[in-house]
Design an enzyme around this catalytic site. Structure first.
Site, PDB file in Angstrom:
ATOM      1  N   LYS A 149       4.553   3.017   2.802  1.00 45.75           N
ATOM      2  CA  LYS A 149       5.753   3.801   2.500  1.00 45.75           C
ATOM      3  C   LYS A 149       6.512   3.108   1.373  1.00 45.75           C
ATOM      4  CE  LYS A 149       7.847   5.873   5.988  1.00 45.75           C
ATOM      5  NZ  LYS A 149       7.437   7.270   5.842  1.00 45.75           N
TER       6      LYS A 149
HETATM    7  N1  PMP Z   1       2.855  10.969   5.425  1.00 46.87           N
HETATM    8  C1  PMP Z   1       3.952  10.667   4.722  1.00 46.87           C
HETATM    9  C2  PMP Z   1       3.919  10.830   3.237  1.00 46.87           C
HETATM   10  C3  PMP Z   1       5.113  10.211   5.370  1.00 46.87           C
HETATM   11  O1  PMP Z   1       6.201   9.900   4.659  1.00 46.87           O
HETATM   12  C4  PMP Z   1       5.113  10.106   6.778  1.00 46.87           C
HETATM   13  C5  PMP Z   1       6.367   9.675   7.500  1.00 46.87           C
HETATM   14  N2  PMP Z   1       6.372   8.309   7.751  1.00 46.87           N
HETATM   15  C6  PMP Z   1       3.943  10.422   7.477  1.00 46.87           C
HETATM   16  C7  PMP Z   1       2.835  10.846   6.768  1.00 46.87           C
HETATM   17  C8  PMP Z   1       3.873  10.299   8.972  1.00 46.87           C
HETATM   18  O2  PMP Z   1       3.831   8.949   9.350  1.00 46.87           O
HETATM   19  P1  PMP Z   1       4.393   8.469  10.763  1.00 46.87           P
HETATM   20  O3  PMP Z   1       3.740   9.302  11.773  1.00 46.87           O
HETATM   21  O4  PMP Z   1       3.988   7.037  10.841  1.00 46.87           O
HETATM   22  O5  PMP Z   1       5.861   8.665  10.723  1.00 46.87           O
END
Ligand code: PMP
Length: 328
Positions: A160
């Site tokens: 991220k």
């Molecule tokens: N893809 C992106 C681009 C994101 O920003 C997120 C949010 N964190 C996710 C997928 C989902 O990840 P997570 O389930 O770990 O929140």
């Protein structure tokens, strides 16, 4: 216009607990100009009956954060278990008794001109009361964006990384201006990658399918939770394979997963109904199971939850209890 969070909210910044209004960075901060930060998003769910706040998979989130910070040579000085304890402390200090979104952010903090980073790093953690991110109860209308997902050899999508979210902002803004609720990214190969801030799952003939982590997607923790729930509760193994765009138009069910969105059903894609144009049965079952797990209602998934008020402030939070649960 959203008035923004309470300026008196206590946040962790500069190594101390301070009011949000005092947590400020300088205009020359490296990360502000060049996007050189890595953030996380963690949810906590309020269980009104038990009067308990459950932080969902905080250890996995903090471990992912620390690992991904390494991609940018950002050092987070605390181990994941201590970051869990810090988050509990933050929620307690603010007396937060509602659903939360927790936003850890680590970043290059030198205040100077010049893109090449140095080893000056900082981090902050903010915990905010937070409701729904997307109103998905009736199902979403998703649109395939004309922007392609960032490539691993340009900016890794699996982390991220702040700067990479320009990609998500462009795609989300584009499709919303065209009347859709959320964007779907294709990658440079032309395969389906993910949403602007979520992963994507498709159901075809009873098979649950999601793109592999090598297709330029974030390695989502909700993605791994949903795969574990599908396996354990429904005996369904998720197939991880590349997805063609046209499969979105002929599949039976489609949904996004993410910390903020939870499990968000998609009922139309690019003006075409998904399945019968109503939320699919497997999607509904998985969504209910996910919410029950997040609210502490399913004993098998209590291992994912860190209760905030369990000790009623009398003893330190038991973050170490979560050690070794893995991301599944
Ligand atoms: N893809 C992106 C681009 C994101 O920003 C997120 C949010 N964190 C996710 C997928 C989902 O990840 P997570 O389930 O770990 O929140």
């Amino acid at each position: 216009m959203n008035p923004g969070p309470d300026p008196n909210l206590i946040v962790y910044f500069g190594g101390q607990f301070v009011p949000l209004a005092e947590a400020r960075v300088g205009i020359l901060t490296h990360a502000l100009h060049y996007g050189t930060g890595v953030f996380e998003g963690i949810r906590a769910y309020w269980d009104a009956a038990a009067e308990e706040l459950y932080i969902l998979r905080p250890l996995e989130h903090f471990e992912r954060w620390r690992r991904n910070c390494g991609i940018l040579h950002i050092d987070v000085p605390l181990p994941a278990a201590e970051l869990c304890a810090l988050t509990v402390e933050l929620a307690r200090r603010n007396g937060l008794r509602a659903g939360l979104y927790v936003r850890p952010l680590a970043y290059k903090c030198a205040e100077r001109i010049g893109v090449s980073p140095d080893d000056r790093d900082a981090f902050a953690v903010v915990a905010l009361p937070y409701g729904e991110y997307l109103h998905s109860d009736q199902g979403l209308h998703a649109g395939v964006s004309s922007w392609r997902r960032v490539e691993d050899n340009a900016i890794p999508a699996r982390a991220k990384i702040c700067g990479a979210y320009v990609n998500s902002a462009l795609a989300g803004d584009e499709v919303r201006r065209s009347g859709f609720d959320e964007a779907i990214f294709l990658n440079e190969d032309g395969h389906v990658a993910e949403g602007a801030s979520s992963n994507l799952f498709m159901v075809r003939d009873g098979t649950l399918i999601t793109p592999p982590v090598t297709d330029n997607v974030l390695e989502g923790i909700t993605r791994s939770s949903v795969m574990e729930i599908a396996r354990r509760e429904l005996g369904l193994e998720t197939v991880q394979r590349s997805i063609d765009r046209s499969e979105l138009y002929i599949c039976d069910e489609l949904f996004f997963t993410g910390t903020a969105v939870g499990l968000a059903p998609v009922v139309r894609v690019d003006h075409r109904p998904v399945g019968g144009g109503v939320i699919g049965t497997l999607t509904l079952r998985l969504r209910q199971l996910y919410l029950d797990a997040a609210h502490g209602l399913l004993p098998a998934y209590r291992k994912w939850l860190l209760p905030v008020y369990k000790a009623h402030g009398e003893s330190p939070p038991d973050a170490g209890r979560l050690a070794g649960t893995g991301t599944g």
